[in-house]
Design an enzyme around this catalytic site. Structure first.
Site, PDB file in Angstrom:
ATOM      1  N   TYR A 127      -7.711 -31.376   1.334  1.00  0.00           N
ATOM      2  CA  TYR A 127      -8.449 -30.432   0.493  1.00  0.00           C
ATOM      3  C   TYR A 127      -8.192 -30.703  -0.989  1.00  0.00           C
ATOM      4  O   TYR A 127      -9.121 -30.791  -1.800  1.00  0.00           O
ATOM      5  CB  TYR A 127      -8.017 -29.010   0.868  1.00  0.00           C
ATOM      6  N   GLY A 128      -6.923 -30.857  -1.340  1.00  0.00           N
ATOM      7  CA  GLY A 128      -6.568 -31.103  -2.732  1.00  0.00           C
ATOM      8  C   GLY A 128      -7.112 -32.419  -3.253  1.00  0.00           C
ATOM      9  O   GLY A 128      -7.551 -32.514  -4.397  1.00  0.00           O
TER      10      GLY A 128
END
Length: 253
Positions: A156-157
């Site tokens: 996600y990051g």
């Protein structure tokens, strides 16, 4: 007189959550809104709320993972409103989780709806903004990418950091065209976050306890109103930056 009278905003993922909150906040300041997203019924729901505010709006069905949809969304916005001054890249299909659970197809979808969609949308809007003497682009990223404990946020990051890198580069390259480009990292009560909090009450309580201001933000009043400032002339000398709208939870730098 609103801060954004005469401005046209194209907002992706505006059928609900943060995108809808930003749309409502910008509309209250006079902006016309192209409400873009995949689910037509949700787009009409947002447009109804905008109409109640007296704002002009247009539902634009768009899957940001498709290049043709992006081109059509920008073209539709320009056809209906005469141009585009503000772009908010909010839509992104990416779910946090541990590294070992990441599946190729899911990550590819996350990339397609994240950095690739952001790149395509910015490229498509650039000539229209330049023709109007400038504009503002806001890309929604995440403070999870700079958490001290990045567990479960690797994929996600990385997707959101790709978008943040595009923000900085576009700000440097397009500043002479009068185009400002910013990233916003929000915590807000989106439907996805509310579902997660309902399923994980203990973890959710810990999450909220880690926010110095003691609450999760409201999509319109906390996130949308801040975006109003960022896209207005009041922030005319600000570009290339990441603005954390997370109640002070994460440290940047």
């Amino acid at each position: 007189m609103g801060k954004l009278d005469g401005k046209v905003a194209l907002i992706t993922g505006a059928g609900q959550g943060i995108g809808q909150g930003i749309a409502l906040a910008l509309a209250r300041e006079g902006a016309a809104i192209a409400v873009a997203g995949r689910t037509e019924s949700k787009l009409h729901g947002t447009c109804e709320r905008l109409t109640e505010l007296g704002a002009r709006s247009e539902p634009v069905v768009c899957d940001v993972s498709r290049r043709a949809d992006i081109a059509s969304a920008v073209e539709r916005t320009v056809d209906v409103f005469g141009g585009v001054d503000i772009l908010v890249n909010n839509a992104n299909d990416c779910t946090p989780g541990p590294i070992l659970s990441v599946i190729d197809e899911e990550y590819e979808r996350s990339f397609a709806t994240g950095p690739l969609a952001t790149l395509r949308m910015m490229q498509s809007c650039h000539p229209h903004m330049r023709a109007r003497g400038g504009g503002v682009i806001v890309n929604l990223v995440t403070s999870a990418a700079v958490r001290w404990d990045a567990s479960n946020y690797g994929a996600y990051g990385s997707i959101k950091e790709g978008m943040r890198s595009l923000t900085r580069s576009a700000a440097c390259e397009w500043g002479r065209d009068g185009i400002r480009v910013l990233s916003v990292a929000p915590h807000a009560k989106s439907p996805a976050l509310e579902r997660w909090m309902d399923r994980n009450p203990d973890e959710a309580a810990e999450f909220v306890a880690g926010i110095p201001l003691g609450r999760v933000g409201d999509a319109e009043t906390d996130i949308g109103r801040a975006v109003v400032f960022l896209v207005s002339e009041d922030a005319g000398y600000l570009t290339g930056a990441t603005i954390p709208l997370d109640g002070g939870q994460s440290r940047w730098g």
